[in-house]
Design an enzyme around this catalytic site. Structure first.
Site, short mmCIF file in Angstrom:
data_model
loop_
_atom_site.label_atom_id
_atom_site.label_comp_id
_atom_site.label_asym_id
_atom_site.label_seq_id
_atom_site.Cartn_x
_atom_site.Cartn_y
_atom_site.Cartn_z
CB SER A 61 -52.99 -43.34 -46.33
OG SER A 61 -53.19 -41.95 -46.53
CE LYS A 64 -49.69 -40.93 -47.44
NZ LYS A 64 -50.65 -40.36 -46.49
CB SER A 116 -50.88 -40.80 -42.82
OG SER A 116 -51.42 -41.34 -44.01
#
Length: 399
Positions: A61, A64, A116
């Site tokens: 993640s 991102k 997230s």
């Protein structure tokens, strides 16, 4: 000469810049367990620590971070995004969007970074570029041309595993450093909690980053993002500021959360205790052979607290090295302009203006001589032709 001066000035402005050096090896003082890690000075870009910085790994993640800064720069934060069925179907962590739900772009970015949300990330990607594949192509181009990554290739906006979705600790550090210079990103990245009112989920989002939310106390944490998929293990991005220096820490492939947070603490402790800012002034000169180089303006640099060695090469590239000889930062300096020599090309007194002035001087002198001669002749003629026979020039002597 004036044209040459401006050309020289332009060259100084173009080639005097501060650049990042990519330190190759880790410092033995720090015991970092994660398989790859990088610590940067957020202001200068100096590489304070690097372990396997260019090894391609899965970011999970932390992807991102790249999605967010790309969206902030390309999109309109007030745009209303209509959520697709594809976004809703995403696996893993979500903010539980509904198909057809309309959400402002900034709110999706907040849900994507703070909680997230994989669904929010896909909704952002489809809004910006129509579909995930096109988004990935555009994101990769943005990261390469705008930020200068070298070993990154993303296939999606959220970091869900794909064998062709990879990056490096160094590239992620550069991306995070770049993103933190944007106030909107910095605000979202540093948010600890946020009220979330959605069609199917009303809650308070709380950051997953344990140091940012205070679960692991550490002074000066300004932002953070966590990541995990089976293939990547634990990944972590953290920014911090002690009032004197700002740091960006990236760790990839930690075995567990305890290990990766301990790595972060060790890196931040090391950065804050072992480095400081100094100023290179535009009056500082550096000699390489017969050539002299200097900064075109005052520059902030990062130096080890125990002292640094500055080494300049023949092209004016100044390296800031630690006592072990590792380069932590490089800066391109400008060549000092040479003083004009006394010759016909560089000495103003021997130029075209001088020759023109000399010509006019000679001409005026010659003209004055002609005028004086004509006046004498004119006076003589008048005396000879006078009816009284007297001289107009002086009184006639009597016998």
């Amino acid at each position: 000469m004036l044209k040459s001066f401006f050309s020289l000035l332009l060259m100084i402005l173009v080639f005097s810049y501060q650049s990042t050096s990519f330190a190759a090896s880790a410092t033995s003082k720090i015991d970092v367990k994660s398989e790859a890690a990088v610590l940067l000075d957020s202001d200068t870009g100096a590489v304070l620590f690097a372990k396997n910085p260019d090894e391609k790994m899965y970011p999970a993640s932390l992807t991102k971070i790249a999605t967010a800064i790309y969206a902030i720069e390309k999109g309109n934060l007030n745009d209303i995004v209509t959520v697709s069925a594809n976004a809703v179907r995403q696996e893993g962590t979500k903010v539980y969007l509904n198909k057809g739900e309309q959400v402002p772009l900034k709110k999706l970015l907040q849900g994507m970074i703070i909680n997230s949300g994989n669904d929010a990330a896909v909704a952002v990607a489809e809004h910006l570029d129509g579909n995930v594949d096109q988004f990935a192509k555009n994101l990769n181009a943005f990261l390469k041309t705008k930020i200068g990554v070298k070993n990154t290739h993303f296939t999606n906006p959220n970091g869900l595993f794909n064998p062709d979705h990879y990056t490096t600790a160094m590239d992620l550090a550069l991306i995070t450093n770049y993103a933190m210079k944007n106030p909107v990103f910095a605000e979202i990245f540093g948010t600890k909690e946020l009220k979330w009112n959605g069609q199917s989920w009303n809650t308070t989002l709380i950051t997953h980053h344990r140091m940012l939310k205070g679960e692991i106390p550490y002074p000066g944490i300004t932002g953070g993002k966590t990541g995990y998929v089976d293939e990547s293990k634990q990944t972590l991005a953290t920014t911090a500021n002690n009032g004197k220096i700002k740091l960006t820490a990236i760790e990839l492939k930690g075995k567990n959360k305890k290990e990766i947070y301990n790595d972060t603490i060790h890196l931040l402790d090391y950065g804050f205790s072992q480095f400081q800012h100094e100023t290179l002034t535009k009056d500082d000169v550096f000699q390489s052979g017969k050539q002299t180089f200097l900064p075109s303006s005052d520059l902030i640099i990062t130096e080890p607290s125990q002292g640094a060695k500055k080494v300049i090469n023949k092209n004016g590239l100044l390296s800031i090295n630690n006592k072990d000889g590792q380069t932590i930062q490089t800066i391109q300096l400008s060549k000092k302009p040479e003083k004009p020599t006394m010759n016909s090309k560089s000495n103003p007194t021997k130029g075209p203006e001088y020759h023109l002035s000399a010509f006019y001087g000679i001409a005026i002198f010659a003209l004055a001589g002609i005028v004086i001669s004509l006046r004498r002749k004119w006076s003589s003629d008048l005396n000879e032709n006078s009816p009284t026979g007297k001289s107009f020039g002086r009184r006639q002597r009597r016998g």
